[in-house]
Design an enzyme around this catalytic site. Structure first.
Site, PDB file in Angstrom:
ATOM      1  N   ASP A   8     -76.444 -33.377  -0.768  1.00  0.00           N
ATOM      2  CA  ASP A   8     -76.215 -33.220   0.667  1.00  0.00           C
ATOM      3  C   ASP A   8     -77.145 -34.201   1.386  1.00  0.00           C
ATOM      4  O   ASP A   8     -77.826 -35.014   0.736  1.00  0.00           O
ATOM      5  CB  ASP A   8     -76.383 -31.754   1.113  1.00  0.00           C
ATOM      6  N   CYS A  65     -80.082 -31.207  -3.582  1.00  0.00           N
ATOM      7  CA  CYS A  65     -80.097 -30.832  -2.161  1.00  0.00           C
ATOM      8  C   CYS A  65     -81.563 -30.635  -1.788  1.00  0.00           C
ATOM      9  O   CYS A  65     -82.438 -31.123  -2.496  1.00  0.00           O
ATOM     10  CB  CYS A  65     -79.227 -29.602  -1.895  1.00  0.00           C
ATOM     11  N   THR A  67     -83.575 -27.913  -1.765  1.00  0.00           N
ATOM     12  CA  THR A  67     -84.298 -27.120  -2.771  1.00  0.00           C
ATOM     13  C   THR A  67     -83.640 -27.145  -4.151  1.00  0.00           C
ATOM     14  O   THR A  67     -84.260 -26.732  -5.133  1.00  0.00           O
ATOM     15  CB  THR A  67     -84.350 -25.639  -2.343  1.00  0.00           C
ATOM     16  N   HIS A  98     -80.944 -25.134 -25.282  1.00  0.00           N
ATOM     17  CA  HIS A  98     -80.574 -23.720 -25.445  1.00  0.00           C
ATOM     18  C   HIS A  98     -79.373 -23.297 -24.610  1.00  0.00           C
ATOM     19  O   HIS A  98     -78.612 -22.436 -25.025  1.00  0.00           O
ATOM     20  CB  HIS A  98     -81.758 -22.817 -25.074  1.00  0.00           C
ATOM     21  N   HIS A 133     -77.704 -19.966 -30.202  1.00  0.00           N
ATOM     22  CA  HIS A 133     -77.523 -20.274 -28.777  1.00  0.00           C
ATOM     23  C   HIS A 133     -76.045 -20.476 -28.432  1.00  0.00           C
ATOM     24  O   HIS A 133     -75.636 -20.246 -27.293  1.00  0.00           O
ATOM     25  CB  HIS A 133     -78.344 -21.505 -28.401  1.00  0.00           C
TER      26      HIS A 133
END
Ligand code: RB5
Length: 143
Positions: A8, A65, A67, A98, A133
């Site tokens: 963004d 973005c 955060t 994993h 996994h």
């Protein structure tokens, strides 16, 4: 390796830095926007990138973005996407080994560009280890 990247407005500069770095590393990267500093909505960009990754058009995606949180929430709503929000190289490594993540999310207001590029390099270089996994990742797909 084909990678799609999106951001963004809050992470426009970090996206450009990552694109430049990937190109210098010889990686085929496509910038799917945003392309201006105008305010935009991260779910729109996440949807665009993730649908192309889920369809196999790109092997991986990177979403940034402010955060990284909004991008990761949006990305994980797309079937077949395993998005990991990583702000350290250990998490980036584990997210691949994993969790077989196919989308890397980061926050431009959280990490500096040097750390962000180290995270990208670590994530790209690691492989899914499979085994126990693989059973867990399959369960993720079935939720
Ligand atoms: C935009 O201001 C900001 O909310 C966005 O970049 C992101 O941090 C959301 O999770």
């Amino acid at each position: 390796m084909k990678i799609a990247i999106g951001s963004d407005h809050a992470a426009l500069d970090l996206k450009s830095t990552i694109v430049e770095h990937l190109k210098e590393s010889g990686i085929d990267v496509t910038d799917l926007g945003t392309h201006t500093a105008d305010s935009c909505d991260y779910p729109d960009i996440a949807k665009l990138v993730c649908e192309k990754v889920a369809a196999g058009e790109y092997q991986y995606g990177i979403l940034v973005c402010g955060t990284g949180i909004g991008m990761s929430i949006a990305a994980n709503k797309v079937k077949g996407i395993r998005a990991a929000l990583c702000h350290d190289t250990f998490s980036a490594s584990m997210a691949k080994q994993h969790n077989n993540s196919n989308i890397l999310c980061m926050g431009a207001r959280v990490v500096g560009s040097g750390l962000a590029l180290a995270i990208v390099d670590e994530w790209i270089s690691q492989e899914f280890v499979g085994g126990r996994h693989a059973i867990r990742v399959e369960k993720l797909e079935n939720i």
